[in-house]
Motif scaffolding. Structure first.
Motif, PDB file in Angstrom:
ATOM      1  N   ALA A   1      20.513  22.126 -21.928  1.00 11.90           N
ATOM      2  CA  ALA A   1      21.821  22.270 -21.293  1.00 11.90           C
ATOM      3  C   ALA A   1      22.445  23.626 -21.581  1.00 11.90           C
ATOM      4  O   ALA A   1      23.154  24.189 -20.734  1.00 11.90           O
ATOM      5  CB  ALA A   1      22.751  21.155 -21.744  1.00 11.90           C
TER       6      ALA A   1
ATOM      7  N   ALA B   1      28.703  23.602 -19.989  1.00 11.14           N
ATOM      8  CA  ALA B   1      27.488  22.807 -19.833  1.00 11.14           C
ATOM      9  C   ALA B   1      27.674  21.331 -20.172  1.00 11.14           C
ATOM     10  O   ALA B   1      26.897  20.486 -19.725  1.00 11.14           O
ATOM     11  CB  ALA B   1      26.375  23.383 -20.710  1.00 11.14           C
ATOM     12  N   LEU B   2      28.697  21.008 -20.973  1.00  6.21           N
ATOM     13  CA  LEU B   2      28.872  19.649 -21.477  1.00  6.21           C
ATOM     14  C   LEU B   2      30.058  18.972 -20.803  1.00  6.21           C
ATOM     15  O   LEU B   2      30.941  19.635 -20.267  1.00  6.21           O
ATOM     16  CB  LEU B   2      29.072  19.681 -22.997  1.00  6.21           C
TER      17      LEU B   2
ATOM     18  N   PRO C   1      23.957  14.686 -22.269  1.00  2.00           N
ATOM     19  CA  PRO C   1      22.899  15.247 -21.425  1.00  2.00           C
ATOM     20  C   PRO C   1      21.584  14.477 -21.487  1.00  2.00           C
ATOM     21  O   PRO C   1      20.796  14.502 -20.525  1.00  2.00           O
ATOM     22  CB  PRO C   1      22.729  16.677 -21.976  1.00  2.00           C
TER      23      PRO C   1
END
Length: 291
Positions: A120, A167-168, A250
């Protein structure tokens, strides 16, 4: 007529992906509820076995929930519906929804929690931070706690933290950073979930920055004090602290894809990754600056 795998088929496949023998001794993984003979048509993947996830599963018509966190990490003597966990179990059983847990065994596995987090945020050439076994020189060790690798190209700590935040999943905590935001970082260590017990491994790996969750004041303070004492203000490792839930989310996509692929011969299943935020924090109030 469309064939569907049984719950026993699904459990067998999950355990091939995430062997229970690789879970930590204190952990509680495996099948929590469900009849092994029942057919499984729909599987919901989520981080936490909580009420909103049960709601989603029942509303969608899921036959199984796969979660990362255990419902019963400590022994219990009752699952009566007079308790919140007992009530959840009763709801799932009445609705015919099984519950399966892959926790620390999913942390360590290839394409598990650590690999998903590393992907990620763009880590390449990575290896386990703490390998599960010795490297015999014939093949690389792929299992173990966390991952350490490098970024495609060096960047600043500020830009890297912004990359992690993007990304999270969004949480009220966001991303906390300890270190010089203008320092250059290239080598990164990651551990999904609580990771402040692994500072020694992070230092030994030579990581410039460490991404994990649930960092406590004293361990974080001591690591940064030591880093500054030995390397000056710009000395690493720096810290990027994210929400526990966000660091593990993820993996759900990997688990759904890998399980579907391996079940192909046993029958057809539909999978869904829950996007309900089960991070427990609901607000963050910034401290007012002092006059």
């Amino acid at each position: 007529m469309t064939a569907h795998p049984t719950l026993a088929d699904v459990v067998r496949t999950l355990e091939s992906l995430y062997p229970p023998s690789t879970a930590e001794g204190w952990d509680a993984v495996g099948l929590v509820t469900g009849d092994p003979a029942q057919p499984v048509r729909k599987i919901l993947f989520a981080v936490d076995p909580v009420a909103t996830v049960a709601d989603e599963a029942i509303e969608w018509g899921a036959d199984l929930i796969v979660t990362h966190h255990p419902l019963f990490l400590r022994p219990v003597h009752s699952i009566a519906a007079t308790t919140f966990k007992g009530s959840l179990v009763h709801r799932l059983v009445r609705a015919g929804v099984g519950l399966y847990v892959a926790h620390t065994n999913a942390d360590a596995a290839p394409r598990g929690v650590a690999d998903a987090l590393a992907d990620a945020i763009g880590l390449v050439d990575r290896t386990p931070l703490v390998p599960s076994g010795p490297d015999d020189g014939t093949r690389p060790v792929e299992t173990g706690i966390g991952r350490v690798g490098r970024l495609g190209e060096p960047t600043t700590l500020r830009a890297f933290a912004q990359r992690v935040a993007a990304a999270l999943p969004a949480t009220e905590q966001g991303v906390r950073v300890a270190g010089d935001l203008d320092a250059t970082v290239s080598t990164v260590a990651v551990v999904g979930g609580s990771g402040d017990s692994l500072f020694d491994a992070v230092r030994s790996a030579g990581a410039d920055v460490y991404v994990t969750a649930d960092l406590r004041h004293h361990p974080a303070s001591e690591l940064r004090e030591r880093a500054e004492f030995e390397g000056g203000v710009a000395g690493g490792p720096f810290l990027v602290d994210v929400a526990h839930f966000a660091s593990e989310w993820p993996w759900l996509r990997y688990a759904a894809a890998d399980l579907t692929e391996r079940l192909a011969d046993a029958g057809t299943v539909e999978t869904r990754v829950s996007v309900r935020r089960t991070d427990p924090w609901t607000a963050r109030i910034g401290s007012a600056p002092r006059a």
